[in-house]
Scaffold this motif. Structure first.
Motif, short mmCIF file in Angstrom:
data_model
loop_
_atom_site.label_atom_id
_atom_site.label_comp_id
_atom_site.label_asym_id
_atom_site.label_seq_id
_atom_site.Cartn_x
_atom_site.Cartn_y
_atom_site.Cartn_z
N ALA A 1 12.66 3.36 0.01
CA ALA A 1 12.28 4.61 0.68
C ALA A 1 13.38 5.64 0.58
N LEU A 2 14.62 5.20 0.77
CA LEU A 2 15.76 6.11 0.74
C LEU A 2 16.05 6.65 -0.66
N ALA A 3 15.69 5.88 -1.68
CA ALA A 3 15.98 6.28 -3.05
C ALA A 3 14.93 7.19 -3.66
N ASN A 4 13.76 7.28 -3.05
CA ASN A 4 12.68 8.05 -3.66
C ASN A 4 13.04 9.53 -3.73
N ALA A 5 12.66 10.15 -4.83
CA ALA A 5 13.01 11.56 -5.08
C ALA A 5 12.40 12.51 -4.05
N GLY A 6 11.34 12.09 -3.39
CA GLY A 6 10.69 12.98 -2.42
C GLY A 6 11.44 13.14 -1.13
N GLY A 7 12.32 12.17 -0.80
CA GLY A 7 13.09 12.24 0.43
C GLY A 7 12.29 11.89 1.67
N ASP B 1 0.82 -1.21 0.00
CA ASP B 1 0.00 0.00 0.00
C ASP B 1 0.85 1.26 0.00
N LEU B 2 1.94 1.25 0.77
CA LEU B 2 2.82 2.41 0.77
C LEU B 2 3.46 2.62 -0.60
N ALA C 1 10.45 14.35 12.31
CA ALA C 1 11.63 14.44 11.45
C ALA C 1 12.86 13.91 12.17
N ALA C 2 12.95 14.15 13.47
CA ALA C 2 14.10 13.63 14.24
C ALA C 2 14.14 12.11 14.15
N GLU C 3 12.97 11.47 14.27
CA GLU C 3 12.94 10.01 14.13
C GLU C 3 13.43 9.59 12.76
N ALA C 4 13.03 10.31 11.72
CA ALA C 4 13.46 9.96 10.37
C ALA C 4 14.98 9.99 10.25
N TRP C 5 15.62 10.97 10.88
CA TRP C 5 17.09 11.02 10.85
C TRP C 5 17.70 9.80 11.55
N ALA D 1 5.30 9.30 3.86
CA ALA D 1 5.16 7.92 3.38
C ALA D 1 6.52 7.24 3.27
N ASN D 2 7.52 7.95 2.77
CA ASN D 2 8.87 7.37 2.69
C ASN D 2 9.45 7.08 4.07
N SER D 3 9.24 8.00 5.00
CA SER D 3 9.75 7.82 6.37
C SER D 3 9.05 6.65 7.05
#
Length: 536
Positions: free
Chosen positions: A253-259, A189-190, A356-360, A227-229
């Protein structure tokens, strides 16, 4: 026990009588949850907007506050080490001492499907049914919300109704996805949602999308980053159970252009308007929750500038002016013993579900594992800290904190303990972490992982559900075990609680489906059985 606590207990005790199981009358309320046909919904999507808003507000139920208390606070918030209740509910034999209360735990399940207070799957199922072709942006939002909501439910119980939702089996029961199947479908789904949003990320959103969005006010790019995170979060969640799948999904997820989410303003936090955050009510008005001992140990030991942003100094004469937490699962004779320990500082009217901190920190772990496009682990780790410090307005302390190579979590001492053995966790105790803050590239992977997860645990506060999940996955940060274990041998004190059993209502209303679901578990349907992704 105050009147609110009594209300909680009366509701919990009556839960199996007042709230039907999520499969009772299943076919009826899932076919037409709003009493509207597709023709009614399509012209201006007004009801679709309402359904998307309801789902966003139901992931973490914010009102009434007693539902939050049962859905997460007396479960993940405590099991994850953030908080502890000073209230000896049910004579101090309850979730917090591993005597799992079915009437409480039902509320971790029922809002996901349908309850008087909230619903996720019913409205989102309706949205995805009618928006895929005419309104793909709304369809993508619905898919992302469904994954965000339901992975939390799966991480509590294991098997859930997801891909088979609304589908009746030949024997009349409703089937669950095993947790492995659920995660496979989460990624599917993601991936679909990300494919839709990637080309839209710089475009102006439709008015309908803006109206439905309680987080980013219609920003496609931010939804794509979320969604990527989320995809990276779930990829790391399964890394011990299926390393190849984890790497594939994480790298996608890491490769997606949206970041990924990168700034504090990117946090995925649902706006609840003028409504008071439920934790403010539970901690302030009711006095039913206080700081947990691990929070005291770790934040005080690190001289963490975020501590007064999370908790208030204690007003108890024995520890007045100190930041004082309560150890989980201890002997509590009366609420008055600990109610004046550190309360929570009032939270804003937003429900933070991924920062965002979690994403890092997710990116830091991915880099430490050698995943493509993850960058440098040290840089990501330090960015996670600085982003969190920025979120709480303590930026000036970030540099010194990042370069602190000596501070460690502090021993915990309880001056008001009743039972011998609960009053301190001394240096050298295996349950007291010795991890420092400053990154050391020469450390082995496990030490790096403990450092990453400990800092991530601090930054994702107050989302105890996610903290508990990460603790089960990694064993970090090190937490203090319960002193009183009322599980009757079902849950190990040293291994900690691993999941919640499926509530009895489900056995009553969907026995055949539940019977098939529990066969997908690694053991009996109790709190000691590990989830699929929870590999020792």
């Amino acid at each position: 026990m105050n009147k609110h606590s009594k209300y909680i207990l009366s509701i919990a005790a009556a839960a199996t009588f007042t709230v039907s199981g999520c499969t009772k009358n299943f076919e009826g309320y899932n076919k037409d949850p709003y009493g509207a046909s597709n023709d009614d919904l399509l012209p201006d999507y007004g009801l679709v907007v309402g359904q998307l808003k309801e789902a966003q507000r139901s992931i973490y139920v914010y009102q009434p506050a007693w539902v939050t208390q049962l859905q997460q606070n007396l479960m993940g918030d405590v099991f994850g080490g953030y908080m502890m209740s000073p209230t000896p509910f049910r004579g101090n034999s309850n979730n917090l001492t591993y005597d799992l209360v079915d009437g409480w735990n039902l509320f971790a399940l029922s809002p996901a499907y349908s309850s008087p207070e909230a619903s996720v799957m019913a409205p989102l199922s309706n949205v995805t049914l009618i928006t895929k072709t005419p309104a793909p942006d709304l369809y993508a939002m619905a898919l992302i919300l469904k994954v965000e909501a339901m992975h939390r439910v799966s991480d509590i119980f294991g098997p859930i109704m997801y891909s088979k939702y609304k589908v009746r089996a030949e024997d009349g029961g409703y089937d669950y996805d095993s947790q492995q199947e659920a995660y496979t479908n989460f990624f599917k789904d993601l991936s679909e949602a990300i494919t839709i949003l990637t080309p839209l990320r710089t475009q102006k959103p439709t008015p309908t999308f803006v109206n439905a969005d309680l987080v980013y006010k219609g920003d496609y790019g931010k939804w794509l980053q979320f969604a990527n995170s989320l995809r990276l979060r779930l990829a790391l969640r399964i890394v011990k159970a299926d390393a190849a799948k984890a790497k594939s999904e994480g790298e996608a997820a890491l490769a997606n252009a949206g970041g990924l989410l990168s700034k504090a303003s990117d946090n995925f936090s649902v706006d609840i308007g003028a409504t008071v955050h439920p934790l403010n009510t539970i901690s302030g008005a009711w006095g039913d929750i206080r700081m947990g001992a691990p929070m005291e140990s770790i934040l005080k030991g690190y001289n963490d500038a975020r501590l007064p942003k999370y908790f208030a100094p204690a007003i108890d004469n024995a520890v007045k002016g100190q930041f004082k937490g309560i150890r989980n699962g201890i002997d509590i004779d009366a609420k008055t013993r600990y109610q004046d320990y550190s309360a929570l500082v009032d939270l804003p009217s937003k429900l933070q579900l991924l920062s965002a901190a979690e994403a890092w920190f997710l990116k830091a772990e991915a880099a430490a594992r050698g995943w493509a496009n993850a960058g440098n682990a040290k840089d990501n780790y330090e960015s996670g800290i600085t982003t969190s410090f920025n979120q709480y307005g303590v930026d000036a302390s970030a540099s010194a904190y990042i370069n602190d190579a000596t501070s460690k979590p502090a021993p915990y001492i309880d001056p008001k303990a009743i039972t011998p053995g609960q009053n301190d966790i001394k240096d050298g105790n295996p349950n007291l972490s010795t991890i420092t803050i400053k990154w050391n590239e020469a450390d082995n992977f496990e030490t790096k992982l403990e450092r990453i997860i400990t800092q991530k645990w601090i930054c994702i506060f107050p989302d105890g559900q996610e903290a508990w999940s990460e603790f089960r996955r990694t064993g970090y940060p090190k937490l203090f075990p319960v002193v009183i274990n009322n599980s009757g041998g079902k849950i190990s004190t040293s291994v900690f609680i691993r999941r919640i059993n499926i509530p009895p209502d489900e056995y009553l209303t969907n026995p055949k489906g539940v019977d098939r679901a529990i066969k997908t578990l690694k053991g009996p349907d109790n709190g000691g059985t590990r989830l699929w992704w929870d590999v020792q």
